[in-house]
Design a protein around this motif. Structure first.
Motif, PDB file in Angstrom:
ATOM      1  N   TYR A 160      17.372  56.028 -39.518  1.00 41.01           N
ATOM      2  CA  TYR A 160      16.074  55.625 -40.067  1.00 41.01           C
ATOM      3  C   TYR A 160      15.237  56.829 -40.499  1.00 41.01           C
ATOM      4  O   TYR A 160      14.573  56.785 -41.532  1.00 41.01           O
ATOM      5  CB  TYR A 160      15.311  54.765 -39.054  1.00 41.01           C
ATOM      6  N   LEU A 161      15.289  57.900 -39.732  1.00 40.20           N
ATOM      7  CA  LEU A 161      14.554  59.110 -40.117  1.00 40.20           C
ATOM      8  C   LEU A 161      15.103  59.689 -41.419  1.00 40.20           C
ATOM      9  O   LEU A 161      14.337  60.106 -42.293  1.00 40.20           O
ATOM     10  CB  LEU A 161      14.597  60.148 -38.995  1.00 40.20           C
ATOM     11  N   ARG A 162      16.425  59.717 -41.572  1.00 49.09           N
ATOM     12  CA  ARG A 162      17.029  60.204 -42.821  1.00 49.09           C
ATOM     13  C   ARG A 162      16.624  59.341 -44.007  1.00 49.09           C
ATOM     14  O   ARG A 162      16.561  59.823 -45.139  1.00 49.09           O
ATOM     15  CB  ARG A 162      18.561  60.229 -42.706  1.00 49.09           C
ATOM     16  N   ALA A 163      16.345  58.059 -43.771  1.00 42.35           N
ATOM     17  CA  ALA A 163      15.960  57.136 -44.847  1.00 42.35           C
ATOM     18  C   ALA A 163      14.462  57.176 -45.130  1.00 42.35           C
ATOM     19  O   ALA A 163      13.964  56.392 -45.935  1.00 42.35           O
ATOM     20  CB  ALA A 163      16.389  55.713 -44.491  1.00 42.35           C
ATOM     21  N   GLY A 164      13.743  58.087 -44.472  1.00 44.29           N
ATOM     22  CA  GLY A 164      12.322  58.242 -44.760  1.00 44.29           C
ATOM     23  C   GLY A 164      11.382  57.455 -43.872  1.00 44.29           C
ATOM     24  O   GLY A 164      10.170  57.442 -44.108  1.00 44.29           O
ATOM     25  N   PHE A 165      11.905  56.805 -42.845  1.00 42.83           N
ATOM     26  CA  PHE A 165      11.036  56.097 -41.914  1.00 42.83           C
ATOM     27  C   PHE A 165      10.284  57.106 -41.049  1.00 42.83           C
ATOM     28  O   PHE A 165      10.805  58.178 -40.732  1.00 42.83           O
ATOM     29  CB  PHE A 165      11.840  55.162 -41.002  1.00 42.83           C
ATOM     30  N   VAL A 166       9.080  56.739 -40.677  1.00 45.25           N
ATOM     31  CA  VAL A 166       8.238  57.551 -39.817  1.00 45.25           C
ATOM     32  C   VAL A 166       7.841  56.699 -38.615  1.00 45.25           C
ATOM     33  O   VAL A 166       7.447  55.543 -38.777  1.00 45.25           O
ATOM     34  CB  VAL A 166       6.962  58.014 -40.587  1.00 45.25           C
ATOM     35  N   ALA A 167       7.969  57.276 -37.419  1.00 42.03           N
ATOM     36  CA  ALA A 167       7.528  56.561 -36.214  1.00 42.03           C
ATOM     37  C   ALA A 167       6.019  56.518 -36.209  1.00 42.03           C
ATOM     38  O   ALA A 167       5.359  57.555 -36.276  1.00 42.03           O
ATOM     39  CB  ALA A 167       8.061  57.253 -34.973  1.00 42.03           C
TER      40      ALA A 167
END
Length: 173
Positions: A160-167
């Motif tokens: 998810y982080l590689r796909a641009g998601f941000v926590a």
């Protein structure tokens, strides 16, 4: 005190505590690589039995995943017009799936589940399904997509982080 009581009730029932989760958002959808895989298609009603088996097999070793009984699951499969179920098929066999849900207000979507059979992980199937859901979100005119992931699920977090998601939030249970 409430947490201690809840924890004790869970133990009495033989259940584990809930896990900590991240709420994650992706709002830069126009930069997500376009996925046009011939292996991805929308689920159809006649896929219900195979999809349920893939769901169970994909999450069999994940104690934090709640899988409903088959009759309950079948009763809801493909019933909501705001729920989209995508399959990754290879050689006429379902190897993975993703569920994308539209919110009622038309602002964002939620990726509810991405599952890949254990023997087919590490081949990019999850990444393709994720990008496909994000592409569909953008194509439908939504501005954001969100999801919830267990803090301990390092592989999914990295994806998810590689796909641009941000926590954006952490929930501790």
């Amino acid at each position: 005190e409430d947490i201690a009581v809840s924890s004790e009730l869970l133990k009495q029932q033989g259940l584990n505590h809930y896990y900590d989760t991240f709420e994650m958002h992706q709002s830069n959808l126009q930069v997500v690589p376009r996925t046009s895989c011939s292996e991805i298609r929308a689920a159809m009603t006649n896929d219900v039995d195979e999809v349920y088996k893939v769901l169970c097999d994909s999450f069999a070793k994940n104690p934090d995943m709640s899988i409903p009984e088959i009759d309950t699951w079948k009763a809801g499969f493909l019933k909501s017009p705001k729920s989209h179920f995508y399959l990754w098929k290879d050689s006429n066999k379902i190897l993975g799936f993703a569920t994308l849900i539209e919110d009622g207000a038309g602002h964002e979507t939620e990726i509810r589940t991405i599952g890949v059979l254990p023997e087919h992980r590490g081949k990019g199937i999850g990444q393709h399904l994720l990008n496909y859901c994000l592409n569909r979100t953008f194509d439908m005119g939504f501005k954001n997509c969100h999801l919830t992931v267990a803090v301990t699920n390092k592989k999914a977090l990295d994806l998810y982080l590689r796909a641009g998601f941000v926590a954006t939030e952490k929930f501790m249970f």
